[in-house]
Design a protein around this motif. Sequence first.
Motif, PDB file in Angstrom:
ATOM      1  N   GLN A 177       0.878  -1.200  -0.045  1.00 17.49           N
ATOM      2  CA  GLN A 177       0.087   0.153   0.129  1.00 17.49           C
ATOM      3  C   GLN A 177       0.611   1.269  -0.113  1.00 17.49           C
ATOM      4  O   GLN A 177       0.577   2.411  -0.509  1.00 17.49           O
ATOM      5  N   LYS A 178       1.912   1.312   0.810  1.00 13.56           N
ATOM      6  CA  LYS A 178       2.825   2.285   0.738  1.00 13.56           C
ATOM      7  C   LYS A 178       3.410   2.529  -0.533  1.00 13.56           C
ATOM      8  O   LYS A 178       3.662   3.627  -1.176  1.00 13.56           O
ATOM      9  N   ILE A 179       3.850   1.679  -1.326  1.00 13.76           N
ATOM     10  CA  ILE A 179       4.458   1.500  -2.564  1.00 13.76           C
ATOM     11  C   ILE A 179       3.394   2.369  -3.685  1.00 13.76           C
ATOM     12  O   ILE A 179       3.853   3.171  -4.638  1.00 13.76           O
ATOM     13  N   ASP A 180       2.047   1.772  -3.437  1.00 15.71           N
ATOM     14  CA  ASP A 180       0.915   2.227  -4.193  1.00 15.71           C
ATOM     15  C   ASP A 180       0.734   3.778  -4.151  1.00 15.71           C
ATOM     16  O   ASP A 180       0.697   4.721  -5.166  1.00 15.71           O
ATOM     17  N   THR A 181       1.226   4.142  -2.757  1.00 17.23           N
ATOM     18  CA  THR A 181       0.885   5.637  -2.443  1.00 17.23           C
ATOM     19  C   THR A 181       2.105   6.301  -3.278  1.00 17.23           C
ATOM     20  O   THR A 181       1.667   7.441  -3.826  1.00 17.23           O
ATOM     21  N   VAL A 182       3.309   5.913  -3.031  1.00 18.41           N
ATOM     22  CA  VAL A 182       4.308   6.685  -3.690  1.00 18.41           C
ATOM     23  C   VAL A 182       4.029   6.606  -5.165  1.00 18.41           C
ATOM     24  O   VAL A 182       4.291   7.772  -5.803  1.00 18.41           O
ATOM     25  N   SER A 183       3.641   5.772  -5.861  1.00 19.39           N
ATOM     26  CA  SER A 183       3.453   5.566  -7.250  1.00 19.39           C
ATOM     27  C   SER A 183       2.398   6.658  -7.564  1.00 19.39           C
ATOM     28  O   SER A 183       2.337   7.035  -8.671  1.00 19.39           O
ATOM     29  N   LEU A 184       1.134   6.874  -6.672  1.00 18.57           N
ATOM     30  CA  LEU A 184       0.212   7.791  -6.840  1.00 18.57           C
ATOM     31  C   LEU A 184       0.884   9.032  -6.842  1.00 18.57           C
ATOM     32  O   LEU A 184       0.587  10.071  -7.878  1.00 18.57           O
ATOM     33  N   TRP A 185       1.653   9.442  -6.293  1.00 17.29           N
ATOM     34  CA  TRP A 185       2.340  10.653  -6.045  1.00 17.29           C
ATOM     35  C   TRP A 185       3.383  10.955  -7.289  1.00 17.29           C
ATOM     36  O   TRP A 185       3.248  11.871  -8.008  1.00 17.29           O
ATOM     37  N   LEU A 186       3.834  10.004  -7.923  1.00 18.15           N
ATOM     38  CA  LEU A 186       4.584  10.094  -9.148  1.00 18.15           C
ATOM     39  C   LEU A 186       3.613  10.291 -10.190  1.00 18.15           C
ATOM     40  O   LEU A 186       4.163  10.926 -10.972  1.00 18.15           O
TER      41      LEU A 186
END
Length: 271
Positions: A80-89
């Motif tokens: 989920q944290k990786i998905d959030t970083v991806s969203l910010w990118l």
Amino acid sequence: MLLIELLKAVLFGLVQGITEWLPISSTGHMILLDELVHLRCTPEFWNTFLVVIQLGSILAVVVLYFHQLNPFSPKKDRNQKIDTVSLWLHIIVAAIPAGVLGILFDEAVERISTAVVVALALIIYGIAFLVLEKNKRKPKVDNIDHLSYKTAFLIGVFQCLSLVPGTSRSGSTILGASILGCSRKVASEFSFFLAIPVMLGASFLRLLKVGFAFTGAEWAVLLTGAAVAFLVSLFAIRFLLHYIRRHDFTAFGWYRIVLGLLVLGYFYILK
């Protein structure tokens, strides 16, 4: 005298908070409202007020979506944290086009910020929303985590249209995202998130340009407008998400067209 200006700031904050997240142009409404309720200030302060008051609206997004936008949330697992970083990118990629053009054409945008330009933009994009909804197809992207970088960038390109006053930043991004195959929910939420870097950047550049040398009264007007915009935005965002679960954007399209015609009538017939 200050009390009257603060009451005006409350009114502007109310309009900003309602219209920022609906696809009907917050800046356009602010310019039109200024024709009726004029702040006693310099043109430089007014242009700053238009941008900085949006910070209150941004804070509402951060508060409502803090968990979803926070990659360091202890409640999230590693994926989920990786998905959030991806969203910010994705958000950063989408913010690039408007960020570049906004810097290059900042002064030009100020020169065309007139009621007539706002009215024409309201009508044109109102028609665009009606056409979009009439020819609406089944969305290809119904989850924001499935948004590709290419689609995010193209949504950012559509956002550049909002440099024209009256177009609406949320309206241009929602319209673009819908054309590119996003569901109404994905289009609306990504528009909310995209506002964070774009509006923060615009506010920072404006303050950098004019400096922070405001009088105590000017700071009071700015903070009052931003605070009201924050509180109202909390309700406006929830309203839009609730509304699009059962309705499309047709009503907003008609609203834009009617308002644009009324503005043209006012400035060319009554004034």
